[in-house]
Design an enzyme around this catalytic site. Structure first.
Site, short mmCIF file in Angstrom:
data_model
loop_
_atom_site.label_atom_id
_atom_site.label_comp_id
_atom_site.label_asym_id
_atom_site.label_seq_id
_atom_site.Cartn_x
_atom_site.Cartn_y
_atom_site.Cartn_z
N CYS A 215 -65.65 -91.38 -4.10
CA CYS A 215 -66.93 -91.01 -4.70
C CYS A 215 -67.65 -92.16 -5.42
O CYS A 215 -68.77 -92.50 -5.06
CB CYS A 215 -66.72 -89.85 -5.67
C1 UGA Z 1 -65.37 -88.32 -9.56
C2 UGA Z 1 -66.05 -87.69 -10.80
O1 UGA Z 1 -65.23 -87.86 -11.95
C3 UGA Z 1 -66.31 -86.20 -10.56
O2 UGA Z 1 -67.03 -85.67 -11.69
C4 UGA Z 1 -67.14 -86.03 -9.28
O3 UGA Z 1 -67.43 -84.69 -9.00
C5 UGA Z 1 -66.38 -86.65 -8.11
O4 UGA Z 1 -66.16 -88.05 -8.38
C6 UGA Z 1 -67.20 -86.46 -6.84
O5 UGA Z 1 -68.27 -87.08 -6.74
O6 UGA Z 1 -66.85 -85.63 -6.01
P1 UGA Z 1 -62.85 -88.58 -8.73
O7 UGA Z 1 -63.37 -89.59 -7.76
O8 UGA Z 1 -61.89 -87.54 -8.27
O9 UGA Z 1 -64.08 -87.76 -9.40
O10 UGA Z 1 -62.12 -89.40 -9.85
P2 UGA Z 1 -62.12 -89.85 -11.37
O11 UGA Z 1 -60.98 -89.20 -12.01
O12 UGA Z 1 -63.44 -89.74 -12.06
O13 UGA Z 1 -61.79 -91.41 -11.18
C7 UGA Z 1 -62.61 -92.27 -10.39
C8 UGA Z 1 -62.08 -93.70 -10.41
O14 UGA Z 1 -62.31 -94.29 -11.69
C9 UGA Z 1 -60.57 -93.81 -10.16
O15 UGA Z 1 -60.30 -94.94 -9.35
C10 UGA Z 1 -60.01 -93.99 -11.53
O16 UGA Z 1 -58.76 -94.64 -11.53
C11 UGA Z 1 -61.09 -94.86 -12.14
N1 UGA Z 1 -61.06 -94.87 -13.58
C12 UGA Z 1 -61.18 -93.72 -14.28
C13 UGA Z 1 -60.85 -96.07 -14.22
O17 UGA Z 1 -60.73 -97.13 -13.59
N2 UGA Z 1 -60.80 -96.10 -15.56
C14 UGA Z 1 -60.92 -95.00 -16.29
O18 UGA Z 1 -60.86 -95.11 -17.52
C15 UGA Z 1 -61.12 -93.76 -15.64
#
Ligand code: UGA
Length: 452
Positions: free
Chosen positions: A278
């Site tokens: 995403c």
């Molecule tokens: C993300 C959004 O959080 C959802 O709200 C959205 O609906 C979804 O995309 C979508 O568009 O369908 P997701 O991709 O499952 O969800 O994952 P996240 O948990 O938000 O993490 C995204 C990325 O950011 C991961 O690689 C995670 O490791 C990274 N991240 C997250 C960081 O590098 N640092 C952080 O502090 C948090």
């Protein structure tokens, strides 16, 4: 209500199962017979926590069935939700499947007397619903808006928590072309879900989806920029800096001395950067779309640049700790793009592995569940091995790089690193270990956002 859902991928199936679980009667449509058969048997074709248990319930109580017959689904429901894929090609998303679904639904609506609402749930660039989808529906149905309804209703589902997010939404965004279709969509959610309903037009709804993910991705890159500055200065820990910033009451409320830590503060943390299906795709699509409109989005472009530079920065840090990479044995702990999923799409770990292989490193990779998917992404190479236990990855390694914050990884004792590794050095891409404790165990520690 009777609802049909076109596309039974991660968004379509989770939406279908959750709507059926709340009491709606749902027909899921997919072109692939084996997927339809599997759903009708109560076997979820994708993994999401709680999904299969709920699927069995809704299939057994007849609230959900799947079919390849779109006509049957549209004729027997009042709303059709389009939840097909929007693959990322070049620098933008391919709307072909959305267009095809709209075309096929329109062809069926030509012969349907009752009012029917079409709802776009797939993530699509702003203006897709009120231009491409509307035009396609009008052409293939021979009807005009008003004879049928059209809305855009984005999803906000995190992978691994999609069922919980659907059942407990923080907001429901309904971008309707007209009042009647807004009311219909509102009835899908109103008495079943406890969340504010935001009424907007379709292109605003599409923009809300892109802006949400762009904001979260911006926080990650912002944190990593602060991390890079802190590293250059030395002896500043960006983790502590961002913790200090997050404690601002406007970010972390503190009513009557009781700290409420909002989830968004998780994104204010230095680390190896974001990945997944995403964030990278959505931010890049918004940039490309914006440029087509004649505006160059400078912040969003930097968000991607900072994210892409994380791999290089980690390699430089590693090189200086173990004097070069060629022929060094490096343990990669974590392959998935985040914990609790086997998804490796756009995973920072896979990118890092590619670069380390180019530099001649010998990699031993561990992940509790993502190994099979990682193997598909990484070409056969004699310098890469996959192991099913972290101990095997650490054995005689010159360095260990932490790429996914799995519980099993953050629970590894420092004594184990010390005992198993040739040269106990940790490069912490997730900032899960305590610097002082690591160093007191005689481990060389480099964390994103911290240099001595
Ligand atoms: C993300 C959004 O959080 C959802 O709200 C959205 O609906 C979804 O995309 C979508 O568009 O369908 P997701 O991709 O499952 O969800 O994952 P996240 O948990 O938000 O993490 C995204 C990325 O950011 C991961 O690689 C995670 O490791 C990274 N991240 C997250 C960081 O590098 N640092 C952080 O502090 C948090």
């Amino acid at each position: 209500m009777n609802i049909s859902i076109i596309g039974t991928g991660y968004v379509g199936l989770v939406s279908g199962v959750c709507l059926a679980y709340k009491g709606h009667r749902v027909i899921c449509v997919d072109k692939i017979q084996s997927i339809v058969d599997s759903i009708n048997k109560g076997i979820a074709p994708i993994y999401e926590a709680h999904l299969e248990r709920m699927l069995i319930d809704v299939v057994n109580n007849n609230n959900l069935k799947a079919t390849t017959d779109l006509e049957h689904a549209v004729m027997n429901t009042q709303i059709s939700i389009i939840a097909v894929g929007t693959p990322f090609i070049g620098d933008s998303i391919d709307l072909k499947y959305v267009e095809d679904a709209a075309y096929d639904i329109g062809t069926i609506l030509k012969n349907k007397k009752d009012y029917h609402v079409v709802c776009v749930k797939s993530t699509v660039i702003p203006t897709t619903t009120d231009t491409l989808v509307l035009k396609t529906l009008q052409q293939s149905s021979g009807k005009t808006l008003g004879d049928f309804g059209l809305v855009m209703n984005p999803e906000f589902l995190k992978e691994g928590e999609a069922v919980e997010d659907f059942l407990n939404p923080d907001r429901i965004v309904i971008g309707a072309m007209d009042e009647k279709s807004f009311e219909m969509l509102k009835n899908v959610y109103k008495d079943y879900f406890d969340a504010p309903i935001l009424k907007v037009n379709p292109r605003t709804a599409e923009m809300i989806k892109y802006t949400s993910n762009s904001l979260l991705a911006t926080l990650v890159s912002f944190s990593n920029e602060i991390a890079a500055i802190s590293e250059e200065v030395g002896n500043i820990d960006a983790l502590k800096v961002l913790e200090g910033v997050s404690l601002d009451r406007r970010i972390t409320p503190n009513p009557e001395g009781k700290i409420i830590k909002p989830d968004i503060t998780k994104y204010l943390k230095p680390g190896r950067g974001f990945g997944g299906s995403c964030f990278p795709k959505d931010v890049k699509s918004l940039i490309a779309f914006s440029e087509k409109q004649g505006y160059t989005p400078q912040i969003l472009k930097s968000v991607i640049e900072v994210n892409e530079s994380q791999t290089r920065r980690m390699i430089i840090a590693l090189k200086s700790e173990i004097s070069g990479i060629k022929d060094k044995t490096i343990a990669i702990l974590g392959l998935a793009f985040k914990a609790n999923t086997d998804d490796v799409r756009e995973s920072p770990s896979i990118k890092l592995i590619g670069e380390l292989l180019k530099e001649g490193g010998k990699l031993i990779c561990y992940d509790p569940i993502a190994i099979e998917n990682a193997k598909k992404e990484l070409a056969n190479n004699i310098n890469i091995k996959f192991v099913d236990r972290y101990e095997k990855a650490l054995e005689r390694a010159d360095a260990a790089i932490i790429m996914t914050d799995w519980d099993v990884i953050l629970n590894i004792a420092f004594d184990e690193f010390k005992k198993l590794m040739k040269n106990p050095t940790i490069v912490d891409g997730c900032r899960i270990f305590d610097i002082t404790k690591a160093e007191s165990h005689g481990i060389r520690y480099v964390g994103i956002g911290y240099r001595e």
